[in-house]
Structures are given as structure tokens and as C-alpha cells.
Scaffold this active site. Sequence first.
Site, mmCIF file in Angstrom:
data_model
loop_
_atom_site.group_PDB
_atom_site.id
_atom_site.type_symbol
_atom_site.label_atom_id
_atom_site.label_comp_id
_atom_site.label_asym_id
_atom_site.label_seq_id
_atom_site.Cartn_x
_atom_site.Cartn_y
_atom_site.Cartn_z
ATOM 1 C CD GLN A 163 -32.612 -60.614 -10.092
ATOM 2 O OE1 GLN A 163 -32.309 -61.541 -10.818
ATOM 3 N NE2 GLN A 163 -32.152 -60.496 -8.857
ATOM 4 C CG ASP A 215 0.898 -68.790 0.214
ATOM 5 O OD1 ASP A 215 1.232 -67.810 -0.488
ATOM 6 O OD2 ASP A 215 1.504 -69.110 1.259
ATOM 7 C CD GLU A 238 -22.712 -64.834 -12.046
ATOM 8 O OE1 GLU A 238 -21.943 -64.964 -11.060
ATOM 9 O OE2 GLU A 238 -23.936 -65.029 -11.974
ATOM 10 C CG HIS A 243 6.722 -59.196 -6.644
ATOM 11 N ND1 HIS A 243 6.470 -58.295 -7.655
ATOM 12 C CD2 HIS A 243 5.845 -58.884 -5.653
ATOM 13 C CE1 HIS A 243 5.478 -57.484 -7.300
ATOM 14 N NE2 HIS A 243 5.072 -57.823 -6.095
ATOM 15 C CG ASN A 284 5.436 -67.740 -0.346
ATOM 16 O OD1 ASN A 284 4.521 -67.235 0.296
ATOM 17 N ND2 ASN A 284 5.863 -67.222 -1.484
ATOM 18 C CG LEU A 294 -2.770 -62.212 -6.812
ATOM 19 C CD1 LEU A 294 -2.366 -61.902 -5.382
ATOM 20 C CD2 LEU A 294 -1.874 -63.298 -7.389
ATOM 21 N N GLY A 348 -1.874 -61.146 -12.846
ATOM 22 C CA GLY A 348 -1.436 -60.034 -12.006
ATOM 23 C C GLY A 348 -2.566 -59.566 -11.108
ATOM 24 C CG PHE A 403 -26.384 -61.498 -12.440
ATOM 25 C CD1 PHE A 403 -26.558 -60.589 -11.392
ATOM 26 C CD2 PHE A 403 -27.453 -62.300 -12.777
ATOM 27 C CE1 PHE A 403 -27.763 -60.498 -10.708
ATOM 28 C CE2 PHE A 403 -28.664 -62.217 -12.094
ATOM 29 C CZ PHE A 403 -28.821 -61.319 -11.059
ATOM 30 C CG HIS A 420 3.287 -61.626 -7.331
ATOM 31 N ND1 HIS A 420 2.080 -62.272 -7.358
ATOM 32 C CD2 HIS A 420 3.934 -62.130 -6.256
ATOM 33 C CE1 HIS A 420 1.999 -63.119 -6.343
ATOM 34 N NE2 HIS A 420 3.114 -63.050 -5.662
#
Lengths: 639, 639
Positions: free
Chosen positions: A443, A157, A382, A38, A187, A127, A125, A407, A78
Site C-alpha cells: 500500500q 479483436d 484504476e 496497417h 478479423n 490497445l 495505439g 495504485f 493502428h
Amino acid sequence: MSSQTQPLTGIDLGVAGDLAAQLRVDSIRASTSAGSGHPTSSMSAADLLAVLVGRHLHYDWDNPRADHNDHLIFSKGHASPLLYSIYKAVGVVSDEELMTGYRRFGSRLEGHPTPVLPWVDVATGSLGQGLPDGVGVALAGRYLDRLPYRVWVLCGDSEMAEGSIWEALDKAGYYQLSNLTAIVDVNRLGQRGPTELEWDIADYKKRAEAFGARVLTIDGHDLSEIDEAFRSVAEDGSGQPTVVLARTIKGRGFSEVEDHAGWHGKPFPPDMAARAIEELGGERHLLVRGPLPADAAPGPAPAMPSAADQAHGAPQTPAPQPPAYSLGEKVATRKAYGDALAALGTDRPEVVALDGEVSNSTHADEFAKAYPGRYFEMFIAEQQMVAAAVGLSARHYVPFASTFAAFFSRAYDFIRMAAISQANIRLSGSHAGVEIGADGPSQMALEDLAMMRAVHGATVLYPSDATSTAALVRAMADRPGISYLRTTRGAYPVLYDSAEAFPVGGSKVLRSGPDDAVTLIGAGVTLHACLAAADRLAGEGIQARVIDLYSVTPIDTETLVTAVAATSGRLVVAEDHYPAGGLGSAVADALLEAGPQPLHLAHLCVRELPGSGSSTELLAAAGLDAEHITAAARELVKA
Amino acid sequence: MSSQTQPLTGIDLGVAGDLAAQLRVDSIRASTSAGSGHPTSSMSAADLLAVLVGRHLHYDWDNPRADHNDHLIFSKGHASPLLYSIYKAVGVVSDEELMTGYRRFGSRLEGHPTPVLPWVDVATGSLGQGLPDGVGVALAGRYLDRLPYRVWVLCGDSEMAEGSIWEALDKAGYYQLSNLTAIVDVNRLGQRGPTELEWDIADYKKRAEAFGARVLTIDGHDLSEIDEAFRSVAEDGSGQPTVVLARTIKGRGFSEVEDHAGWHGKPFPPDMAARAIEELGGERHLLVRGPLPADAAPGPAPAMPSAADQAHGAPQTPAPQPPAYSLGEKVATRKAYGDALAALGTDRPEVVALDGEVSNSTHADEFAKAYPGRYFEMFIAEQQMVAAAVGLSARHYVPFASTFAAFFSRAYDFIRMAAISQANIRLSGSHAGVEIGADGPSQMALEDLAMMRAVHGATVLYPSDATSTAALVRAMADRPGISYLRTTRGAYPVLYDSAEAFPVGGSKVLRSGPDDAVTLIGAGVTLHACLAAADRLAGEGIQARVIDLYSVTPIDTETLVTAVAATSGRLVVAEDHYPAGGLGSAVADALLEAGPQPLHLAHLCVRELPGSGSSTELLAAAGLDAEHITAAARELVKA
């Protein structure tokens, strides 16, 4: 230009500009040489990182694990060409390694950063994880290490759309992590086109401020603005985390691609790369070092925020001691978890605990009451809870994180990434299976064993009594990688004397004899039903071997193989879990790997979507009570 | 008081006050009778819901599936006593059912709401999911149904700590879902103590406004303020979603517990319940109905927001037709997914697609380009993506959601809950396994088969060529429940003619003969290696049967059993997945369930943490290439 042999230190912004150009050129060279990567996502952040690394990151590159070092996390993993180009610029990776190693097989310069590199705290990696991980490191810095190091996180972003980013900023504000700075490389372009907010810096600012951050908005290509922003971080006395919103241009420095969609994750072909390098002033081989961290003694422990602290206050109890339970006494394994964790806190100052606002159910509150300075209330977040554990692990603490077992599914991507981060974290999931009763299926963890068994290198434990639970909690503290403990809501009889040992990878044969005709295998709540079934079967003249398979992964294959041989391959496995990937699969996988054997397996598990009811009703409906186990065993023996 | 036989309609606020008292009393009665449940969390929201249901919710209780009905979602699912008390008040559940059914075995009045009740759209109880689900329903309302119904979601304040709530508000703002109202019951107390923000309404307001909502702050016990807030929703022309922040008191109406910690999730003992009911004015049996929905024709289709739309614009291509591929042609299965999905869009107007900002990689962009009005760009918010699919499914659309297979782990709790919601959703995960190559482990799905196989009732498909992929995409459209398709990054030869059928639950025997000595089982990328291995083995004089196990769940047990019998139990299973829970476990589970057989299983899978490299290098390193499969088969035959 020729290589230096001595690094430049105390660089001015002019040199930082040269460094930024070098980082861009090297990002291009590395990705073009690899045919993958990238470059444009690296180029947008090159000015930010050149100023940061050259002038503000306090880091001893020769001692990456030094306690006083700042931390640099690329949440936008990246942008690895940029990170690795920085490593070249500070002289810890050679130009040759960068050009021949990046993204190549067997190289440590992987497509996205992982801690196979000594300067990387956590793998990124996926995100939206680097910032939550950074919150964990910053929690350690502020509350545990109490050292003045800073945590700098480069965010993309696009990843601001992940809820986990907002969990992170929320907790950073709540815990007053003024040692944390998120640098957002705005960007405007994501993978497939414009981001949701494009260059709407004002909108990002409102959001970050609302979540408790001090926000600076800058031109991410103006070195003076960048420098001023980072300088202000050191001087800020607000007690807030800082978010630097930097308006940048993707592909900055190469006019052919600047702000052009369609160049995400694409290396430039060699001819384009040559033009880009020329436009950027050619190759450079600056060697640069930023400031070293100052030595400092740990400061005083700051108070925890009020709502987190309110539940426990100052430690009032005598220091908790290792629990001992009487045989036959009814104790919930979740209670034993709390008892054992609190006692571990007495012995081991590096043990810390986190919980997702259910500590009175998981019994992590016992630790919180005894050691409030080492307990982090994560409220109902979590993902951030697991990420904080990963960050604390990067600072060599021994985190235990707990919530309802169901959870942890909320944080599965974080658990998966924690394995890649080589984090050592311990997870305790309470309220597993239909056993929980009236609360109903939302649950009930019924997939958790499958989920956790699939995690690389994970340890999966499912004890059936308080004694074994306490022993396994102690074992988890020293266990590398990801450990998962499944605990039960209800109270069941203590089966073992406190002198008993429970090695990870072991099992217990609770009933056996020369005339065993069938083996009953359970763990957790079903083990008690297996014992009751064995009694019933004995009444019918059928001797049953009973195995407590408390260690689901690693599994005690030897004991299973012995039982298969002893009982003509007749096995009943009973588990409070859906059919796939749990105890039954663990047994099946182990026995098939052990080689050909006669196997008559009856697998009792939860096959229908459960509803509400009592534990007894729901276990019976799922076919997991003594009656059903007895019937399954009888059928195998008579077949 | 005695029961009415005719419901009150057009009730004033005085009656609404009586209704609120009744809802409190009935919440107490139901939970005390069950010995379990959350009365105090119901009592805080009773005034809000009395005004909503009595005066603003447009709902035909006799026709719960009517298209024009509003939708009422309890994101705080633990307030089920309140929801079920509403059902009693509108006359669709009897007082007897409420008192004897709530949380009881076999009853539809489960501990947390599920769609076994016809008035419930989605299951809740894992917090932070009802609002994201509601976004999906509201997307359907605004963009697909184009009907004026509203979606009302009751949120708890504790769940505002979940990142998924902010993903939901972000998308609600972005997609201008003015038909969505979140009512936040800010009662200050969570399970274990105070919430993170307690009664800091101003802070909640800043956050919700920053994420694009119109925010109203009210006293949640002032009926006039509540009424005015809900009335304003109908009149609002801002085009924004509304968030009503209601300051409330947990346990409101019973002075012994009001605003007291320690009463979360606890029914009152009978003596306390009696005092509470007395304080609330005793039992009532009001029968009340709110307004009916107006009949309305669908409105015009609104434009999609710009950033989402920019990638595709107006449909430009001729309507996509079912793809056909030539034998031997190299086509990535992810490409075939896009081709088939776009063609499905031509045939089936109810098919919709969603993607997490990687549509150019998953190839969902083919659908987006052809049918932009039925494509929802979710940016990088996988939880919201799956939740939106669930909401769209509740409105009877046929959603397909795609991202990298690894990133569905981000939404595992949502997938698990989708099964409880009885949602019909289709997930397509691209870039599975080490096959992806240089990007490294963060992008490699290596746990996804285990994760998805464990989901209740899930279908798990893993085709190896474009033809079978296209056929399975068509099959998924008609498949109930959760379907998961695993696709591959790289292009591999087409193996099947387009006339071939690929039933779910089937398999293909690609090589077989009377002298087969061993069976090779693959799916996806490993099938191609199995075929190459069979060629090599044939060169050594060993005949190998090859099975394409494209349907992992349900699995073709019959074909497996036949192969076991034909090849003396010698099986090689090769999968680009970690050891536990994937293809190997699926085969093992199926064969052990089928009964005793001689089984000599070699399980080839990814056992070490991978790094970067080429597909070829990484598959070889993991032991998944033709050479390793050949060696494993040879060893089985010679053993």
C-alpha cells in the site's frame, strides 16, 4: 473517377459500398506511400465504417468541437489508414495530404491517431484504451452534458484480451451508457498469428452480455446487416451499451492477403498495391457526408446507479466553502484535498471527481456528498478511472481522480497515453510512502514521484500541510496537462496561513538566516522532520535553511541555487520514496542543469524494502526522521 | 480451552466449525491487539478457509517449499488476520507471535502477506493480483512441473472490478488450468460501501462462465456446501478452472457488525472485541492439519492450446546455440535478445518465456519455435503476463517476459508488487524511444527507464549492440530480483567481439586518450551517435571520451568519476527518453552521491512530445543525433 465538389448526403447502401471500396483503396495507397502502416487491419473494418460514417454518425465535420456531435474513437488505433481515409472521404483532409503526410515527419497524420487532429478526441495505439476513454465521453454525455450524442468506438479483436476492455464494459453497463456502442472488428488475426478466440463470436457474445451489454452479431461485410445493427442502436430502449460483434476478414477485398497471417502491420509493396487497387475497382474520390447532429437542449439529470449513490445520497450539507486551517492544527493533507475539492465544486460547475472505491480514505467523498451528480464511483478499476477522466477532459470537464498513490501505478499506461491525448486531468494519490505504517509495502507508494515526473509535461506536487494542499488543488483546476498531487495519510501541523500563495513551480523557505551552514529540503511528511532537525541543529549551533519543495515538477531552481550558494553547496534532501526519480533526483537534475556548483548532497530516502510498523518506526528505520536528518546535516557541515 | 500438543487430522465438519470460530476469534484478537487490520473481511471467509485448510488443502506445513504442496494465495491480502490465524491453527505460528507480531515493526506478520513468510508464494495487497499470480503457479503445475498440486486463491468481491481478474480467468480457461480454483468471498461490502454487484451471484456466475470457468455457487457459511464444492474440484474432469462463488456476510459471527457498512479495515475496540469473542464461543487453541500431498511423478507434457501453438508447432530447428556476431554487422538488439534467449533455452531447462502477442517483434518467437513447451503466449494482456512470470518464479523457473517497452507501463503495479514478492523475473522491452519512427508516440517507450529504475532492487540494462545484448541476457538469467532489458527496433553495427565481458554494473569506455576534453555518455541507440560525434569532434581537434553505459542500474560510478576527473567535469549524456529519471538522472544521481566534483553536464533527451517520422528525423528533432551531440560537446569545451 473524378473528384466531386459537393458531398453526397443521405447515401444509400450502394454508395456506401463504393465508399467502403474507396476507404480500402485509400488505406492501401496511404500505407504503401508511407512504406509503413496497417492496411489489412483497415480493410477488415472498411464496410463497418463506410456505413457508420455515411449513414449513422451524426457529425458536423466543419465544427469538430460542436457539443452535439457524435464521437468516433478508433480503439484499434493502428487502423489509422482507415480513419484518415474517412477524413478524406468527408473532405476534411485532401488526397494529397493523405498520400504525402501519412506517418511522415511533421505531419498531423501520425501512425496512430492523436488529438493534433481536431476530429480525434483521444490518442490511441496502446490497445484497450479507446473503449475505456469512450466510457468517459459517454459518462459526460449521459450525466453531465445530457445531450443525445452517441459514442462509437471501433475495437480490434486482439484488444479484447486486455482487462481494461472488461473494466470499460462493466462500467458502461453499470452506468447504463446506452449512448455507447463498441464495434468489434473480429478479423481473427492478431499481429503474430490467430487471436485467442479467433472467430468464436458466441464466446465474445457471452462475455459482453455477461458484462451488461446488448450484443448484436453481424457479418461485418454485409452492408445491410451493418446498417440494421447501427439503426437499432438509435431505436434501442434497453438502457444498455451496445456491442456489435462483426465477423470480418483481415485484408478483405484483396484476395491475395484475405485471412492470411503474416500481413499484420505491413504495407503492400507497390506492385501488390496496384493489384489490390485494381481488384477493388480502382481509385475513387467520393465526397460523402453523413447526417448532421440535431440541436437539442440538455435533458434532465439521470439518477446515479444505486451502489455508487448509496454512500452519499442527495446533497445534504450547505455548499462547501474554501477551507481555512489554523496554524499548528493537525490536519492530514488528504483531508485537505477533500475539503478543497468539495469547495472547488461549489465555485466551478465543470469540476467532476472520480475515485477507485477508497473515497473515504482519499476524502473524495466530501465532493461526492456535496455534488453526487458530478461524482463517478469507479470501484476498484484504476485503469478505467483514469480513462474516464481522459474522456471527461475531452468533453471539457475538469476531472479530479483519486486513489491510494500506489495504485496509480495500475494505470500508468493510461496516464502516459493521457499526455499524448493532451488531456487535462488531475490525479490525487493518498497514502504515500512508508508513512502509512502498518498496512505494509503493497500500500506504500514509493515509486510514484518517479513515475509521474517521467510523464510528458506532468506537474508533480507534494505539499506538507493542509493550507498548501488546498491552494494547490485550486491551482490544479487551471493547470493544463497531467497534474499529480501526492498526499499523506497522517495528520501533521498546519504550517501556513491561509493568505499564503503557493504558485506551481514555487517553494517556501521556512527557515533561513545569514549564518546558514546547510540546507534541508523536504516535501510532504519529511518537511516536518526537516523543521524538527533544524531545531536540533540550532541547539548544536548549526543554522539550517529549510525549503518546502512542494512543487517537485516544475521545480524552483532559483531558490535551490540560492541555497547552494548560501550554504556552501551542503544539501540534505529527505524523501519518503525510493532512491531513483523522486525528490532527490529532481533536485539533482535541476542543479546540474543550472550549471557547475559545489554540491555536497546527502540524499535520505527509502533504500530497503519496508515492512509494517508505525509511521514513526518506519520513518526512523528508513532514516527519514529528525534524528537522521540532523546527523546527515551535521556530517556535511563537519566534513 | 487448553492447547493441544498433537494436531487433529482428518477433521470432520464439526471440528471445521470449531476451527472457523477459532479463526474468527483469532482474526479479531490479532487485529484488536495491533490496533489495525481487517477483522470483518477475515470473518466472512473463515468458514471457507476452515474447510479448505482442514480437509482439502494438501500441504506439508513442515516443508513449505515441497514441490507437491498445494498453493494457497490470498488475493484479498487484507484478510491477513485470517491467513495468519490459519498459520496458528496449523501450528507454524504461535499464538504469542500472532498477538504481538501482527502488523508490528520488524515482524514477519505484515499488514498484507509477503514471502518473508515461507508459506506465502507471492505478495498481495494490491487487489486483483493474487489470482493472476496464481495463474502463473498453475501454468507451472500443469505444463512444467506436471504435478497434481492445486492452486487455491481466495479473492474478494471488490477486486472482481479489476480487469486483471478477467485477464486471469481468460488465461486460466484458455490454458485449461483445472488445477486452479478461485474462491470468491462475496460479502457484498467494499471499503466505502456496497460493491458494484453486491450479492448478485448470478451476474458473477455469468461472467466467470463466459470467461471459461466451471462455476459453483454456494452459501459461504454452510460447511457442507463448502465441503462439497471443494470435494468436486478434485473430481472434476472438465479441464476448466473452477470459480467458487460464495455468498458470505462481512463480519459473520459477530451480530453487532454483520453486514454493516463502515467496518471495513477497522479493528474492534477492546470492549467490542470481548463481546465478539464471547458471541463466538470464546478463545480456542485447536491444532489442526489437513491432508498431506501425495507423492507423484511428473505426468506427460500436455499440448499447448491451438492458437498459442499455431505460430510455432513442434520444434523444427537444431537446438539454438549462443549467437556470435561479426563486428560492424548490423543487428537489432531485439533480434539479439531472441537469439540469446533461444540459446539460453538450450542450456537451461528452467528458462521459460512469455510474450504479449508481439513475439515476432520482440523476437521471443525464436524461443517459442525452439522450445514451444516452455513458451506461454499471453496475447495482449501485459498485466497477466507479468503476473504469470511472478507465479512461475515462485515455482523456481526463470521467466523472461517481453513486449514493446512502452507496454510494460500497463503492468507497472504488477512489477512494483513483483519486487515485494521477491520474484526473480526478467523483462525485455523492445521498440524503445523515438527511434521506432513512424508508429508514433503511443508505441514509444520514453518513461520506461524512469519507471524501472524506481522499482526496488531492479536491474536496468540498455545495450547498444547485439554482442552485449546477448551477454546481458545470459547475465539476467542468474540475476535475482527484477531485471529489465531495453532493446532497440532498428539494426545498428555490432561494436564488440563475442569474447568481451559485460558484467552487470559495468560500462565500456570505447574511446579515450590522455587529451580527452569531454565525455560522451550514451546507451542503446544514442551510443552510436556518441561514437559518430566523437569522430566529428576529433576532426575539429577535440578529443572525446565515449562511455557505453549499458548498465543503467547498477551504474559504474567509478568509470564515471574517472571520466569527470579526466575531462574537467564536461559530460554530455544523450538518451532516447524523456528528461526525468532515465540515463541522465542515473548519471546525475551517481555522481552527486560520489561527492563534490566539478560537473558541466549537458543532458540531451526527448523534451517535446514526438510524432511520426523516420528514426533519423525523430532522433535529429529530439537533438539526439551526432550533430547535436557534437554541438553540445563543443559548447562545453569552449565554455
